[in-house]
Write an enzyme that holds these catalytic residues in place. Structure first.
Site, short mmCIF file in Angstrom:
data_model
loop_
_atom_site.label_atom_id
_atom_site.label_comp_id
_atom_site.label_asym_id
_atom_site.label_seq_id
_atom_site.Cartn_x
_atom_site.Cartn_y
_atom_site.Cartn_z
N PRO A 2 0.81 -1.21 0.00
CA PRO A 2 0.00 0.00 0.00
C PRO A 2 0.85 1.26 0.00
O PRO A 2 1.90 1.32 0.62
CB PRO A 2 -0.79 -0.11 1.31
CG PRO A 2 -0.56 -1.44 1.84
CD PRO A 2 0.59 -2.04 1.18
N GLU A 3 0.38 2.26 -0.71
CA GLU A 3 0.99 3.58 -0.70
C GLU A 3 0.08 4.49 0.11
O GLU A 3 -0.90 4.04 0.70
CB GLU A 3 1.16 4.10 -2.13
CG GLU A 3 2.02 3.17 -2.98
CD GLU A 3 2.22 3.67 -4.38
OE1 GLU A 3 2.38 4.89 -4.55
OE2 GLU A 3 2.20 2.86 -5.31
N HIS A 108 -0.73 -16.65 6.75
CA HIS A 108 -0.06 -15.36 6.58
C HIS A 108 -0.34 -14.42 7.75
O HIS A 108 0.11 -13.28 7.76
CB HIS A 108 -0.50 -14.70 5.27
CG HIS A 108 -0.02 -15.44 4.05
ND1 HIS A 108 -0.66 -15.37 2.83
CD2 HIS A 108 1.03 -16.26 3.88
CE1 HIS A 108 -0.02 -16.12 1.95
NE2 HIS A 108 1.01 -16.68 2.56
N ARG A 132 5.02 -11.46 3.01
CA ARG A 132 6.49 -11.39 2.91
C ARG A 132 7.18 -11.02 4.23
O ARG A 132 8.41 -10.95 4.26
CB ARG A 132 6.87 -10.42 1.79
CG ARG A 132 6.62 -11.03 0.41
CD ARG A 132 6.73 -10.02 -0.69
NE ARG A 132 8.11 -9.63 -0.94
CZ ARG A 132 8.47 -8.79 -1.92
NH1 ARG A 132 7.55 -8.27 -2.72
NH2 ARG A 132 9.71 -8.49 -2.10
#
Length: 301
Positions: A2-3, A108, A132
């Site tokens: 996300p930005e 996750h 990640r």
DNA sequence: TTAAATGTTTAAAT
DNA sequence: CATTTAAACATTTA
């Protein structure tokens, strides 16, 4: 991933449902994702009430009534998903994948919080998922936030106040940097990431490999203004992730439908008709229109 | 098998 | 010391 717009959409959504909630339990699936000592967790997180959710750059700040603030960075693949006993209050946002709508916790899930609202009887869980594992959660005394290098070094917020002057001063300290690298640098201006850097440079018709010193002040300001416009539009559209949703009805972010170059390689430029190319600049996949954004000859030293 | 991914952070080189 | 660039981080998927 996300930005700024995506993080802002998450912030706004969580700030609607979390204030007043008591953290009754913290579940840690991956210790590296939750960088808070056991002692601090007991003293300042357990039993604390969430007062509100703020944002600086791409960092979320959860203010607690223990005089501490939990900072969360989603990095590339982070997600925050609130599942409530009142289903209309459930909310999810961040990296788009099936975790936003699948059963939780899943493989996750790195951290989760058990939450309860004493007044509404609303009981829920806030899940921090991060494939990640680049993302993190940290805890700081609220009053010391402004002293943290992490926050203090950041450039101005592009959507708040008048960031132009500070942005111009900061970007000019990097004359030999490629303009795209400068835009991605959070110390120049906060919150711009790969999508919005590409969109801003296309909008201002600037090649991403152009050196900052080869751009005059008005062009540098134009680039920032386009970035601001594009990010404001994206927030309106619920962000770029195509599976954000704010309630059980599944409202989704649709900004990517408005993108002009990002993930448009092989398609015709909407402005000039040339075919969009994907190249590599500053170590990142970069989308350009060779017709609108031609290479600029560099000034020799 | 290799490359790439909506992002920082750090080391190495100028 | 300041700027710039490349590598590292960890995992999945094309």
């Amino acid at each position: 991933m996300p930005e700024l717009p995506e993080v802002e959409v998450v912030r706004a959504g969580l700030d609607e449902v979390l204030p007043g909630a008591v953290i009754s339990k913290v579940n840690i699936f991956n210790p590296k994702s939750f960088q808070v000592s056991a002692e601090d967790t007991v003293a300042f997180v357990n039993s604390a009430t969430i007062l509100g959710v703020r944002r600086r750059a791409k960092i979320l700040l959860f203010d607690l009534d223990s005089a501490h603030t939990m900072a969360i960075h989603l990095k590339m693949t982070g997600q925050l998903i609130y599942r409530s006993s009142i289903k209309e209050k459930s909310f999810a946002g961040g990296h788009p994948d099936n975790s936003l709508i699948s059963d939780l916790p899943n493989n996750h899930t790195r951290v989760s919080f058990n939450l309860s609202h004493s007044t509404t009887k609303d009981v829920g869980n806030l899940f921090f998922n991060d494939m990640r594992k680049f993302g993190w959660i940290k805890l700081f005394p609220t009053t010391t936030l402004s002293d943290l290098p992490l926050l203090q070094k950041l450039g101005p917020e592009p959507l708040i106040g008048q960031p132009q002057k500070e942005y111009l001063a900061r970007i000019k300290r990097r004359p030999n940097s490629k303009i795209k690298a400068a835009l991605l640098n959070q110390e120049v201006v906060a919150g711009i990431g790969n999508i919005y850097a590409d969109e801003a440079l296309w909008g201002a018709k600037v090649n991403p490999e152009t050196r900052v010193k080869d751009l005059d002040d008005s062009k540098l300001e134009e680039i920032l203004q386009v970035a601001i416009n594009v990010m404001a539009l994206s927030i309106e559209k619920g962000g770029s992730t195509d599976r954000n949703y704010v309630d059980s009805k599944g409202q989704r972010g649709t900004y990517l439908e408005y993108a002009n170059v990002f993930r448009k390689e092989g398609e015709a430029c909407s402005r000039c008709g040339e075919i969009i190319l994907k190249i590599r600049v500053a170590g990142r996949g970069t989308h350009i229109c060779p017709g609108c954004q031609p290479q600029v000859s560099e000034t020799k030293l």
